[in-house]
Design a protein around this motif. Structure first.
Motif, PDB file in Angstrom:
ATOM      1  N   ILE A  85       0.843  -1.190   0.000  1.00  0.00           N
ATOM      2  CA  ILE A  85       0.000   0.000   0.000  1.00  0.00           C
ATOM      3  C   ILE A  85       0.879   1.241   0.000  1.00  0.00           C
ATOM      4  O   ILE A  85       1.901   1.309   0.697  1.00  0.00           O
ATOM      5  CB  ILE A  85      -0.944   0.000   1.217  1.00  0.00           C
ATOM      6  CG1 ILE A  85      -1.869  -1.220   1.164  1.00  0.00           C
ATOM      7  CG2 ILE A  85      -1.772   1.280   1.270  1.00  0.00           C
ATOM      8  CD1 ILE A  85      -2.769  -1.262  -0.035  1.00  0.00           C
ATOM      9  N   ASP A  86       0.465   2.273  -0.787  1.00  0.00           N
ATOM     10  CA  ASP A  86       1.097   3.589  -0.780  1.00  0.00           C
ATOM     11  C   ASP A  86       0.177   4.575  -0.054  1.00  0.00           C
ATOM     12  O   ASP A  86      -1.025   4.325   0.109  1.00  0.00           O
ATOM     13  CB  ASP A  86       1.351   4.077  -2.205  1.00  0.00           C
ATOM     14  CG  ASP A  86       2.376   3.200  -2.914  1.00  0.00           C
ATOM     15  OD1 ASP A  86       3.255   2.643  -2.228  1.00  0.00           O
ATOM     16  OD2 ASP A  86       2.262   3.056  -4.159  1.00  0.00           O
ATOM     17  N   ALA A  87       0.754   5.726   0.345  1.00  0.00           N
ATOM     18  CA  ALA A  87      -0.035   6.739   1.048  1.00  0.00           C
ATOM     19  C   ALA A  87      -1.156   7.277   0.174  1.00  0.00           C
ATOM     20  O   ALA A  87      -2.239   7.635   0.655  1.00  0.00           O
ATOM     21  CB  ALA A  87       0.884   7.883   1.503  1.00  0.00           C
ATOM     22  N   SER A  88      -0.904   7.316  -1.130  1.00  0.00           N
ATOM     23  CA  SER A  88      -1.926   7.846  -2.033  1.00  0.00           C
ATOM     24  C   SER A  88      -3.154   6.953  -2.093  1.00  0.00           C
ATOM     25  O   SER A  88      -4.232   7.396  -2.490  1.00  0.00           O
ATOM     26  CB  SER A  88      -1.338   8.023  -3.432  1.00  0.00           C
ATOM     27  OG  SER A  88      -0.874   6.764  -3.925  1.00  0.00           O
ATOM     28  N   ASP A  89      -3.013   5.657  -1.726  1.00  0.00           N
ATOM     29  CA  ASP A  89      -4.154   4.744  -1.785  1.00  0.00           C
ATOM     30  C   ASP A  89      -5.228   5.120  -0.774  1.00  0.00           C
ATOM     31  O   ASP A  89      -6.405   4.773  -0.953  1.00  0.00           O
ATOM     32  CB  ASP A  89      -3.693   3.309  -1.540  1.00  0.00           C
ATOM     33  CG  ASP A  89      -2.768   2.806  -2.652  1.00  0.00           C
ATOM     34  OD1 ASP A  89      -2.895   3.312  -3.797  1.00  0.00           O
ATOM     35  OD2 ASP A  89      -1.947   1.893  -2.400  1.00  0.00           O
ATOM     36  N   PHE A  90      -4.845   5.819   0.310  1.00  0.00           N
ATOM     37  CA  PHE A  90      -5.832   6.186   1.328  1.00  0.00           C
ATOM     38  C   PHE A  90      -6.686   7.356   0.880  1.00  0.00           C
ATOM     39  O   PHE A  90      -7.723   7.634   1.477  1.00  0.00           O
ATOM     40  CB  PHE A  90      -5.118   6.530   2.647  1.00  0.00           C
ATOM     41  CG  PHE A  90      -4.564   5.321   3.349  1.00  0.00           C
ATOM     42  CD1 PHE A  90      -5.335   4.616   4.257  1.00  0.00           C
ATOM     43  CD2 PHE A  90      -3.280   4.879   3.085  1.00  0.00           C
ATOM     44  CE1 PHE A  90      -4.819   3.514   4.905  1.00  0.00           C
ATOM     45  CE2 PHE A  90      -2.765   3.774   3.726  1.00  0.00           C
ATOM     46  CZ  PHE A  90      -3.529   3.079   4.633  1.00  0.00           C
ATOM     47  N   ILE A  91      -6.227   8.091  -0.120  1.00  0.00           N
ATOM     48  CA  ILE A  91      -6.989   9.244  -0.594  1.00  0.00           C
ATOM     49  C   ILE A  91      -8.204   8.785  -1.394  1.00  0.00           C
ATOM     50  O   ILE A  91      -9.275   9.385  -1.325  1.00  0.00           O
ATOM     51  CB  ILE A  91      -6.081  10.157  -1.447  1.00  0.00           C
ATOM     52  CG1 ILE A  91      -4.893  10.632  -0.599  1.00  0.00           C
ATOM     53  CG2 ILE A  91      -6.861  11.334  -1.994  1.00  0.00           C
ATOM     54  CD1 ILE A  91      -3.884  11.442  -1.384  1.00  0.00           C
ATOM     55  N   SER A  92      -8.039   7.685  -2.171  1.00  0.00           N
ATOM     56  CA  SER A  92      -9.120   7.203  -3.020  1.00  0.00           C
ATOM     57  C   SER A  92     -10.184   6.514  -2.189  1.00  0.00           C
ATOM     58  O   SER A  92      -9.896   5.866  -1.180  1.00  0.00           O
ATOM     59  CB  SER A  92      -8.559   6.225  -4.060  1.00  0.00           C
ATOM     60  OG  SER A  92      -9.597   5.655  -4.804  1.00  0.00           O
ATOM     61  N   ASN A  93     -11.407   6.679  -2.604  1.00  0.00           N
ATOM     62  CA  ASN A  93     -12.520   5.992  -1.948  1.00  0.00           C
ATOM     63  C   ASN A  93     -12.787   4.610  -2.546  1.00  0.00           C
ATOM     64  O   ASN A  93     -13.712   3.924  -2.125  1.00  0.00           O
ATOM     65  CB  ASN A  93     -13.795   6.838  -2.055  1.00  0.00           C
ATOM     66  CG  ASN A  93     -13.708   8.097  -1.209  1.00  0.00           C
ATOM     67  OD1 ASN A  93     -13.095   8.077  -0.135  1.00  0.00           O
ATOM     68  ND2 ASN A  93     -14.297   9.183  -1.691  1.00  0.00           N
ATOM     69  N   LYS A  94     -11.995   4.230  -3.515  1.00  0.00           N
ATOM     70  CA  LYS A  94     -12.169   2.933  -4.158  1.00  0.00           C
ATOM     71  C   LYS A  94     -11.407   1.852  -3.405  1.00  0.00           C
ATOM     72  O   LYS A  94     -10.480   2.143  -2.654  1.00  0.00           O
ATOM     73  CB  LYS A  94     -11.672   2.977  -5.605  1.00  0.00           C
ATOM     74  CG  LYS A  94     -12.444   3.943  -6.486  1.00  0.00           C
ATOM     75  CD  LYS A  94     -11.889   3.913  -7.896  1.00  0.00           C
ATOM     76  CE  LYS A  94     -12.655   4.877  -8.801  1.00  0.00           C
ATOM     77  NZ  LYS A  94     -12.117   4.864 -10.191  1.00  0.00           N
ATOM     78  N   THR A  95     -11.798   0.623  -3.637  1.00  0.00           N
ATOM     79  CA  THR A  95     -11.090  -0.513  -3.048  1.00  0.00           C
ATOM     80  C   THR A  95      -9.809  -0.748  -3.829  1.00  0.00           C
ATOM     81  O   THR A  95      -9.819  -0.882  -5.056  1.00  0.00           O
ATOM     82  CB  THR A  95     -11.954  -1.774  -3.081  1.00  0.00           C
ATOM     83  OG1 THR A  95     -13.148  -1.536  -2.317  1.00  0.00           O
ATOM     84  CG2 THR A  95     -11.207  -2.961  -2.501  1.00  0.00           C
ATOM     85  N   ILE A  96      -8.693  -0.790  -3.111  1.00  0.00           N
ATOM     86  CA  ILE A  96      -7.388  -1.022  -3.726  1.00  0.00           C
ATOM     87  C   ILE A  96      -6.985  -2.466  -3.432  1.00  0.00           C
ATOM     88  O   ILE A  96      -7.047  -2.912  -2.277  1.00  0.00           O
ATOM     89  CB  ILE A  96      -6.333  -0.046  -3.163  1.00  0.00           C
ATOM     90  CG1 ILE A  96      -6.803   1.404  -3.321  1.00  0.00           C
ATOM     91  CG2 ILE A  96      -4.999  -0.275  -3.870  1.00  0.00           C
ATOM     92  CD1 ILE A  96      -7.057   1.823  -4.736  1.00  0.00           C
ATOM     93  N   PHE A  97      -6.581  -3.208  -4.486  1.00  0.00           N
ATOM     94  CA  PHE A  97      -6.136  -4.586  -4.263  1.00  0.00           C
ATOM     95  C   PHE A  97      -5.005  -4.886  -5.226  1.00  0.00           C
ATOM     96  O   PHE A  97      -4.812  -4.212  -6.248  1.00  0.00           O
ATOM     97  CB  PHE A  97      -7.286  -5.588  -4.438  1.00  0.00           C
ATOM     98  CG  PHE A  97      -7.870  -5.606  -5.827  1.00  0.00           C
ATOM     99  CD1 PHE A  97      -7.370  -6.465  -6.803  1.00  0.00           C
ATOM    100  CD2 PHE A  97      -8.916  -4.751  -6.162  1.00  0.00           C
ATOM    101  CE1 PHE A  97      -7.907  -6.477  -8.067  1.00  0.00           C
ATOM    102  CE2 PHE A  97      -9.452  -4.760  -7.435  1.00  0.00           C
ATOM    103  CZ  PHE A  97      -8.952  -5.625  -8.396  1.00  0.00           C
ATOM    104  N   GLY A  98      -4.235  -5.923  -4.890  1.00  0.00           N
ATOM    105  CA  GLY A  98      -3.114  -6.295  -5.744  1.00  0.00           C
ATOM    106  C   GLY A  98      -2.478  -7.600  -5.303  1.00  0.00           C
ATOM    107  O   GLY A  98      -2.929  -8.258  -4.359  1.00  0.00           O
ATOM    108  N   GLN A  99      -1.392  -7.958  -6.009  1.00  0.00           N
ATOM    109  CA  GLN A  99      -0.678  -9.209  -5.746  1.00  0.00           C
ATOM    110  C   GLN A  99       0.806  -8.949  -5.876  1.00  0.00           C
ATOM    111  O   GLN A  99       1.261  -8.293  -6.809  1.00  0.00           O
ATOM    112  CB  GLN A  99      -1.118 -10.289  -6.745  1.00  0.00           C
ATOM    113  CG  GLN A  99      -0.322 -11.582  -6.653  1.00  0.00           C
ATOM    114  CD  GLN A  99      -0.775 -12.589  -7.698  1.00  0.00           C
ATOM    115  OE1 GLN A  99      -1.876 -12.503  -8.187  1.00  0.00           O
ATOM    116  NE2 GLN A  99       0.097 -13.520  -8.012  1.00  0.00           N
TER     117      GLN A  99
END
Length: 468
Positions: A120-134
């Motif tokens: 996770i990056d700090a910018s991911d907390f700004i978005s209201n979307k669900t962030i996922f990855g592998q």
């Protein structure tokens, strides 16, 4: 190998191959699924479920104590093996950690900005979307909570391996069970189909063998509309056609036999008529003259002995002439030269004598002469004799060319004159006994007879076999 065994084994083989393909497909598909972003999306789905259901399990909004209790009830601690364990981290809207099952790394009250979770990056907390990855075979997701804050969920690689093993094990056992059932059903179906089609083919073979042996009434019972039944229908249609043709051929053979007997009778009648004409034209007239000469001799003995003596000399000459005529007729019936010297010599003598009598210039070319069976030589001699007689009577020819060629399996005669010729289409073979007699002799000996005629003359071609 019989058809029943072939069909049974083919069904079993197809079933085994199908089962192997299904099992391999399930395993490969499951592995690809877990290796793809779909597995990460599955992790994100679980994170969203936790975020949506969390308010219903909490007494107050994001109560830390309630969250700890909820985590203890649903997750194992991740402190000992964080790489291979599930992580669950609850974060408020200010970035403070409210609860987690990985307390050594993400303790309660610590700011998330001090150490961001895996992936996770700090910018991911700004978005209201669900962030996922592998990353490194580890799946993670970050999603928002309706009442404020975030849920971070991490699915460890051990969990992925466990899922893969479980899925593969279930797929394997299900495939084995289905495969055993499919093999049993395939064997039963293959055996039944083999027996079913085997009986049809056995019946087809037995009836076709009987039909080939001469039982023309045999037919195949047709049931169904499969390829073997269609083959049976075609066989029955062919058998009907062959049976009808055989009946027609038998009727035609009987008719030909009757015609052959009639033609042979007409040929014998013509031969007798010709012999009668020869006796009448030659022998009878000479005998009549001989009788007159002998009747006048007694009256001349006393008065004119010299004349009587001359008349006796005439009687002797007439008797010799009658003898010559009889010899010629006998030779035509059974030429001695044919039996004594063979066909080639007899033909040469016959054509030489005929040329002297008719004045027609004749050339004879005989190639590779050798002895042949007497019936073949007699048939060819009679054909030559009849052909020469026809040329002498009707052709008005001045030249005649004859070729008699002995080949390995055939005796070939070619005769051509420069006479008037005639229209073959206008000749009635039942009345032209000369042509009919030659044709009869050739075909009866197993040979062929061909005649061509026109304004430039007539050509005759006859081929006989050299063996009986």
């Amino acid at each position: 190998m019989k058809l029943q065994k072939q069909l049974t084994l083919s069904h079993l083989l197809v079933t085994i191959i199908s089962i192997v393909i299904v099992v391999v497909g399930l395993l490969v598909g499951n592995w690809l699924y877990l290796k793809s972003s779909w597995a990460a999306k599955w992790t994100a789905d679980w994170a969203e479920i936790y975020a949506e259901d969390m308010p219903f399990y909490l007494e107050t909004s994001l109560c830390p104590a309630c969250l700890d209790s909820w985590i203890e009830d649903n997750f194992l601690p991740a402190d000992d093996m964080p790489k291979y364990s599930e992580w669950i981290i609850i974060i408020d809207s200010e970035g403070t950690i409210l609860a987690s099952n990985y307390t050594t790394q993400f303790p309660q009250g610590k700011s998330i900005w001090e150490q961001l979770p895996f992936g996770i990056d700090a910018s991911d907390f700004i978005s209201n979307k669900t962030i996922f990855g592998q990353q490194d075979n580890r799946h993670f997701a970050l999603t928002t909570i309706q009442t404020g804050g975030w849920v971070y969920y991490h699915s460890g690689s051990e969990d992925v391996s466990f899922q893969l093993q479980q899925t593969a094990r279930i797929a394997l056992w299900v495939s084995v069970a289905l495969g055993i059932i499919a093999l049993i059903l395939s064997g039963i179906m293959g055996s039944w189909l083999g027996r079913f089609f085997g009986r049809k083919l056995t019946t087809l073979g037995a009836i076709s063998t009987a039909f080939a042996a001469g039982d023309l009434n045999k037919r195949i019972p047709v049931k169904g509309n499969d390829e073997i039944s269609q083959l049976g229908q075609q066989f029955n249609a062919m058998a009907d056609t062959i049976a009808q043709q055989i009946v027609e051929l038998r009727e035609l053979a009987e008719t030909n036999a009757q015609l052959a007997e009639e033609v042979e009778g007409l040929a014998r009648l013509e031969e007798r008529n010709r012999l009668a004409r020869d006796l009448h034209d030659a022998i009878k007239q000479q005998l009549f003259g001989l009788n007159l000469t002998l009747g006048s001799i007694p009256a001349l003995f006393d008065s004119k002995p010299q004349i009587a003596k001359d008349r006796l000399q005439q009687v002797i000459l007439q008797t010799q002439a009658i003898q010559v005529e009889l010899d010629q007729i006998i030779k035509q019936m059974r030429p001695a030269s044919l039996q004594d010297h063979g066909l080639a010599t007899a033909v040469r003598q016959l054509t030489t004598q005929w040329s002297q009598q008719t004045g027609v210039a004749t050339t004879v070319n005989i190639q590779h002469e050798r002895d042949l069976p007497l019936p073949i030589e007699q048939a060819m001699y009679r054909i030559v004799q009849e052909a020469l007689q026809n040329v002498g009577k009707h052709a008005q020819a001045t030249q005649l060319h004859m070729t008699l060629q002995y080949e390995l399996e055939t005796l070939h005669l070619h005769l051509a004159d420069n006479g008037l010729g005639f229209d073959i289409n206008q000749v009635d073979k039942t009345q032209s006994f000369g042509l009919q007699n030659m044709w009869q002799r050739a075909t009866k000996s197993g040979g062929t007879f061909k005649i061509e005629s026109g304004a430039g003359g007539t050509q005759l071609t006859v081929t006989l076999p050299t063996t009986i």
